[in-house]
Design a protein around this motif. Structure first.
Motif, mmCIF file in Angstrom:
data_model
loop_
_atom_site.group_PDB
_atom_site.id
_atom_site.type_symbol
_atom_site.label_atom_id
_atom_site.label_comp_id
_atom_site.label_asym_id
_atom_site.label_seq_id
_atom_site.Cartn_x
_atom_site.Cartn_y
_atom_site.Cartn_z
ATOM 1 N N ILE A 189 -3.291 -6.716 -2.894
ATOM 2 C CA ILE A 189 -4.278 -7.436 -2.147
ATOM 3 C C ILE A 189 -4.613 -8.772 -2.695
ATOM 4 O O ILE A 189 -4.798 -9.820 -2.252
ATOM 5 C CB ILE A 189 -5.467 -6.482 -2.021
ATOM 6 N N ASP A 190 -4.681 -8.676 -4.230
ATOM 7 C CA ASP A 190 -5.121 -10.058 -4.777
ATOM 8 C C ASP A 190 -3.810 -11.109 -4.687
ATOM 9 O O ASP A 190 -4.295 -12.177 -4.215
ATOM 10 C CB ASP A 190 -5.025 -9.602 -6.195
ATOM 11 N N TYR B 200 -9.796 -3.937 3.850
ATOM 12 C CA TYR B 200 -9.973 -4.992 3.072
ATOM 13 C C TYR B 200 -9.974 -6.154 3.970
ATOM 14 O O TYR B 200 -9.279 -6.123 5.094
ATOM 15 C CB TYR B 200 -9.151 -5.072 1.858
ATOM 16 N N VAL B 201 -10.141 -7.512 3.445
ATOM 17 C CA VAL B 201 -10.564 -8.580 4.237
ATOM 18 C C VAL B 201 -9.927 -9.567 3.650
ATOM 19 O O VAL B 201 -9.700 -9.890 2.369
ATOM 20 C CB VAL B 201 -11.864 -9.008 4.396
ATOM 21 N N MET C 145 0.780 -1.074 0.067
ATOM 22 C CA MET C 145 0.181 -0.056 -0.051
ATOM 23 C C MET C 145 0.830 1.235 -0.052
ATOM 24 O O MET C 145 0.587 2.210 0.742
ATOM 25 C CB MET C 145 -0.931 -0.196 1.245
ATOM 26 N N PHE C 146 2.062 1.249 -0.741
ATOM 27 C CA PHE C 146 2.844 2.237 -0.795
ATOM 28 C C PHE C 146 2.779 2.999 -1.956
ATOM 29 O O PHE C 146 2.513 2.512 -3.251
ATOM 30 C CB PHE C 146 4.330 1.827 -0.495
ATOM 31 N N LEU C 147 3.595 4.072 -2.170
ATOM 32 C CA LEU C 147 3.635 4.958 -3.233
ATOM 33 C C LEU C 147 4.549 4.094 -4.444
ATOM 34 O O LEU C 147 4.010 4.437 -5.480
ATOM 35 C CB LEU C 147 4.309 6.133 -2.955
ATOM 36 N N PHE C 148 5.146 3.327 -4.028
ATOM 37 C CA PHE C 148 6.178 2.800 -5.140
ATOM 38 C C PHE C 148 5.479 1.673 -6.047
ATOM 39 O O PHE C 148 5.632 1.477 -6.955
ATOM 40 C CB PHE C 148 7.166 2.104 -4.718
#
Length: 260
Positions: free
Chosen positions: A246-247, A93-94, A1-4
């Protein structure tokens, strides 16, 4: 979840994931709304030229109230003459694994991190990680710090009220991970970002599923140029990266046997 993640390549989607875009940082949903096929997403971008006034699309955003509390390393106070665009994202998210699957040992393991980002190369030397994605994305150094709720509240007391105010859930996290991304490399000879701070909190949703909340604060030195889409291009690429991460993580959750 980061900018990169904004410029990482996205592979074939393994699962159907639906965006639930949220207009404000305040999430006020019952826990049953959080499901394995949904990504709750909020973002606010404050351009340096706006002088502390947000874009019209994020009129409820306040740098002082919403972004500054996440600047755990006091970059803003130490920036001197430097100017940044400020991007804040919030994601919920879960994941289909019990809470005890998400241990410090697993989440800090470079091999596990590599599985969640197959297109990246991850190295760790002592406590510092180095990530390289390839052409079009900066190389980054980062650190990870793991906290129990009590440890985190003791160190960052004000954030307890911050999260309580904006999360809208009564659950208490089992684990909190702080990722400090810094030492961003250049792309096409251009500075990219000064830093980002990502805080992920893991909650036991039920005996089989874990709810994750992530806040990421980015100080950006150069937004992509307008001829390729500017800030819209950046946000779309970030969302692609979030979805891919996430996937891949969900795939690991669904295919890994519990051994701990």
């Amino acid at each position: 979840m980061f900018l990169f993640l904004a410029l990482t390549s996205v592979g074939q989607q393994r699962h159907e994931l639906k965006w639930k875009n949220v207009e404000t940082i305040e999430f006020d949903f019952p826990t049953e709304d959080y499901t394995s096929d949904s990504i709750f997403f909020y973002h606010a971008l404050l351009k340096r030229t706006e002088k502390a006034e947000p874009l019209a699309a994020a009129a409820s955003f306040s740098f002082t109230d919403h972004a500054k509390p996440l600047d755990l390393y006091n970059y803003w106070e130490q920036k001197g003459e430097e100017e940044y665009d400020v991007l804040l994202t919030k994601v919920a998210y879960v994941l289909d694994k019990p809470i005890h699957f998400f241990t410090e040992k697993r989440l800090a393991d470079p091999s596990y991190i590599s599985q969640t980002m197959p297109s990246a190369k991850i190295k760790r030397m002592d406590s510092i990680y180095h990530i390289s994605v390839g052409f079009g994305a900066p190389e980054i150094d980062y650190t990870l710090h793991f906290h129990s709720p009590k440890e985190f509240e003791k160190q960052y007391l004000k954030l307890k009220n911050y999260f309580n105010k904006y999360d809208g859930i009564a659950l208490s996290p089992s684990l909190i991970v702080v990722q400090h991304n810094y030492q961003y490399g250049k792309v096409m000879f251009q500075e990219t970002s000064k830093m980002s701070i990502s805080i992920t909190r893991y909650f036991q949703l039920n005996e089989e599923k874990t709810l994750a909340f992530n806040y990421t604060l980015n100080y950006i030195q150069n937004i992509p140029p307008s001829f390729i889409g500017g800030s819209d291009f950046l946000i779309n690429k970030i969302k692609e990266g979030i979805k891919a991460l996430i996937d891949e993580t969900q795939y690991i959750c669904r295919t890994t046997e519990m051994t701990e």
